[in-house]
Design a protein around this motif. Structure first.
Motif, PDB file in Angstrom:
ATOM      1  N   PRO A 106       0.831  -1.206   0.000  1.00  0.00           N
ATOM      2  CA  PRO A 106       0.000   0.000   0.000  1.00  0.00           C
ATOM      3  C   PRO A 106       0.869   1.262   0.000  1.00  0.00           C
ATOM      4  O   PRO A 106       1.947   1.268   0.604  1.00  0.00           O
ATOM      5  CB  PRO A 106      -0.817  -0.110   1.280  1.00  0.00           C
ATOM      6  N   SER A 107       0.408   2.301  -0.678  1.00  0.00           N
ATOM      7  CA  SER A 107       1.204   3.540  -0.728  1.00  0.00           C
ATOM      8  C   SER A 107       0.995   4.378   0.526  1.00  0.00           C
ATOM      9  O   SER A 107       1.791   5.251   0.841  1.00  0.00           O
ATOM     10  CB  SER A 107       0.860   4.346  -1.975  1.00  0.00           C
ATOM     11  N   LYS A 108      -0.093   4.097   1.241  1.00  0.00           N
ATOM     12  CA  LYS A 108      -0.381   4.854   2.466  1.00  0.00           C
ATOM     13  C   LYS A 108      -1.017   3.919   3.479  1.00  0.00           C
ATOM     14  O   LYS A 108      -1.878   3.112   3.125  1.00  0.00           O
ATOM     15  CB  LYS A 108      -1.349   5.997   2.122  1.00  0.00           C
ATOM     16  N   ILE A 109      -0.580   4.046   4.732  1.00  0.00           N
ATOM     17  CA  ILE A 109      -1.180   3.220   5.787  1.00  0.00           C
ATOM     18  C   ILE A 109      -1.406   4.046   7.058  1.00  0.00           C
ATOM     19  O   ILE A 109      -0.802   5.113   7.231  1.00  0.00           O
ATOM     20  CB  ILE A 109      -0.299   1.994   6.166  1.00  0.00           C
ATOM     21  N   LEU A 110      -2.235   3.511   7.926  1.00  0.00           N
ATOM     22  CA  LEU A 110      -2.367   4.056   9.278  1.00  0.00           C
ATOM     23  C   LEU A 110      -2.024   2.898  10.201  1.00  0.00           C
ATOM     24  O   LEU A 110      -2.629   1.822  10.127  1.00  0.00           O
ATOM     25  CB  LEU A 110      -3.801   4.543   9.525  1.00  0.00           C
ATOM     26  N   VAL A 111      -1.009   3.112  11.040  1.00  0.00           N
ATOM     27  CA  VAL A 111      -0.560   2.055  11.946  1.00  0.00           C
ATOM     28  C   VAL A 111      -0.727   2.512  13.391  1.00  0.00           C
ATOM     29  O   VAL A 111      -0.565   3.691  13.702  1.00  0.00           O
ATOM     30  CB  VAL A 111       0.900   1.625  11.612  1.00  0.00           C
ATOM     31  N   LYS A 112      -1.090   1.548  14.228  1.00  0.00           N
ATOM     32  CA  LYS A 112      -1.290   1.835  15.647  1.00  0.00           C
ATOM     33  C   LYS A 112      -0.360   0.919  16.441  1.00  0.00           C
ATOM     34  O   LYS A 112      -0.136  -0.229  16.053  1.00  0.00           O
ATOM     35  CB  LYS A 112      -2.744   1.529  16.010  1.00  0.00           C
ATOM     36  N   GLY A 113       0.177   1.420  17.542  1.00  0.00           N
ATOM     37  CA  GLY A 113       1.019   0.589  18.394  1.00  0.00           C
ATOM     38  C   GLY A 113       1.270   1.308  19.702  1.00  0.00           C
ATOM     39  O   GLY A 113       0.652   2.330  19.998  1.00  0.00           O
ATOM     40  N   ILE A 114       2.186   0.760  20.478  1.00  0.00           N
ATOM     41  CA  ILE A 114       2.527   1.339  21.781  1.00  0.00           C
ATOM     42  C   ILE A 114       4.019   1.656  21.774  1.00  0.00           C
ATOM     43  O   ILE A 114       4.818   0.854  21.257  1.00  0.00           O
ATOM     44  CB  ILE A 114       2.205   0.335  22.917  1.00  0.00           C
ATOM     45  N   ASP A 115       4.393   2.817  22.316  1.00  0.00           N
ATOM     46  CA  ASP A 115       5.828   3.126  22.381  1.00  0.00           C
ATOM     47  C   ASP A 115       6.411   2.577  23.689  1.00  0.00           C
ATOM     48  O   ASP A 115       5.696   1.986  24.507  1.00  0.00           O
ATOM     49  CB  ASP A 115       6.096   4.630  22.179  1.00  0.00           C
ATOM     50  N   LEU A 116       7.714   2.790  23.900  1.00  0.00           N
ATOM     51  CA  LEU A 116       8.380   2.202  25.069  1.00  0.00           C
ATOM     52  C   LEU A 116       7.878   2.787  26.391  1.00  0.00           C
ATOM     53  O   LEU A 116       8.091   2.214  27.452  1.00  0.00           O
ATOM     54  CB  LEU A 116       9.903   2.367  24.964  1.00  0.00           C
ATOM     55  N   ASP A 117       7.202   3.965  26.320  1.00  0.00           N
ATOM     56  CA  ASP A 117       6.629   4.555  27.533  1.00  0.00           C
ATOM     57  C   ASP A 117       5.216   4.041  27.799  1.00  0.00           C
ATOM     58  O   ASP A 117       4.550   4.501  28.727  1.00  0.00           O
ATOM     59  CB  ASP A 117       6.600   6.093  27.413  1.00  0.00           C
ATOM     60  N   GLY A 118       4.764   3.133  26.944  1.00  0.00           N
ATOM     61  CA  GLY A 118       3.434   2.571  27.127  1.00  0.00           C
ATOM     62  C   GLY A 118       2.318   3.411  26.538  1.00  0.00           C
ATOM     63  O   GLY A 118       1.137   3.124  26.739  1.00  0.00           O
ATOM     64  N   LYS A 119       2.710   4.470  25.806  1.00  0.00           N
ATOM     65  CA  LYS A 119       1.691   5.357  25.211  1.00  0.00           C
ATOM     66  C   LYS A 119       1.261   4.841  23.848  1.00  0.00           C
ATOM     67  O   LYS A 119       2.092   4.414  23.048  1.00  0.00           O
ATOM     68  CB  LYS A 119       2.275   6.768  25.035  1.00  0.00           C
ATOM     69  N   GLU A 120      -0.041   4.922  23.600  1.00  0.00           N
ATOM     70  CA  GLU A 120      -0.525   4.504  22.285  1.00  0.00           C
ATOM     71  C   GLU A 120      -0.114   5.543  21.238  1.00  0.00           C
ATOM     72  O   GLU A 120      -0.186   6.744  21.482  1.00  0.00           O
ATOM     73  CB  GLU A 120      -2.044   4.358  22.285  1.00  0.00           C
ATOM     74  N   ARG A 121       0.365   5.041  20.109  1.00  0.00           N
ATOM     75  CA  ARG A 121       0.750   5.941  19.019  1.00  0.00           C
ATOM     76  C   ARG A 121       0.045   5.520  17.747  1.00  0.00           C
ATOM     77  O   ARG A 121      -0.060   4.333  17.448  1.00  0.00           O
ATOM     78  CB  ARG A 121       2.264   5.887  18.805  1.00  0.00           C
TER      79      ARG A 121
END
Ligand code: NI
Length: 170
Positions: A106-121
């Motif tokens: 895909p040329s564009k995506i939306l990704v969700k995850g958690i950073d090392l501080d536990g914050k959703e990004r």
């Protein structure tokens, strides 16, 4: 430098689904740091934990390969929420040395995850960055870019790898 060995195609851990991370402890933070150093040293623009022998859902991406700290992304339990468009570009993988092929992503995506501080990004990514996310999330699902090629092409590559394994060159 804490550079870890990078596993190659054929290693069992790379061919199975990685487990979600429920607790961001010291071991996870240390693993992420080692993965970043390993990715930079390779050099590569992305790495998934199974590539260093850990079956957990953690990825690192840095399109600048260490030149610009603001480009470094460490994401836990990444999930691709949306995909748009298509782009075909040559792709390689640190676990498939010497192999590169055109892959549609895909040329564009939306990704969700958690950073090392536990914050959703949530990250909106285009082009190469979108491709890098898709490639690394594939690794967490036990998939390689060659799994996205035609049956014929994939089998040619697999045979080439098998030959190299037999000759002790892989
Ligand atoms: Ni890869």
């Amino acid at each position: 430098m804490k550079v870890l060995p990078i596993l190659k195609y054929g290693n069992e851990i790379l061919h199975r689904k990685a487990e979600p991370i429920n607790n961001i402890n010291e071991a996870i933070v240390e693993l992420a740091q080692k993965m970043v150093q390993t990715m930079h040293a390779a050099p590569g623009i992305g790495l998934a934990a199974p590539q260093v022998g850990v079956g957990k859902r953690l990825i690192t991406i840095d399109l600048s390969v260490g030149k610009d700290p603001s480009k470094l992304i460490i994401l836990i339990n990444p999930e691709i929420l949306e995909e748009e468009g298509e782009e075909i570009l040559e792709e390689g993988c640190l676990s498939l040395p010497g192999i590169s092929e055109n892959v549609a992503r895909p040329s564009k995506i939306l990704v969700k995850g958690i950073d090392l501080d536990g914050k959703e990004r949530k990250i909106e990514a285009f082009g190469i960055l979108a491709r890098a996310f898709c490639h690394e999330v594939d690794h967490l699902n036990g998939k390689f870019f060659i799994d996205r090629l035609s049956y014929l092409k994939r089998n040619l590559i697999k045979r080439k790898i098998l030959k190299q394994i037999k000759e002790g060159k892989w």
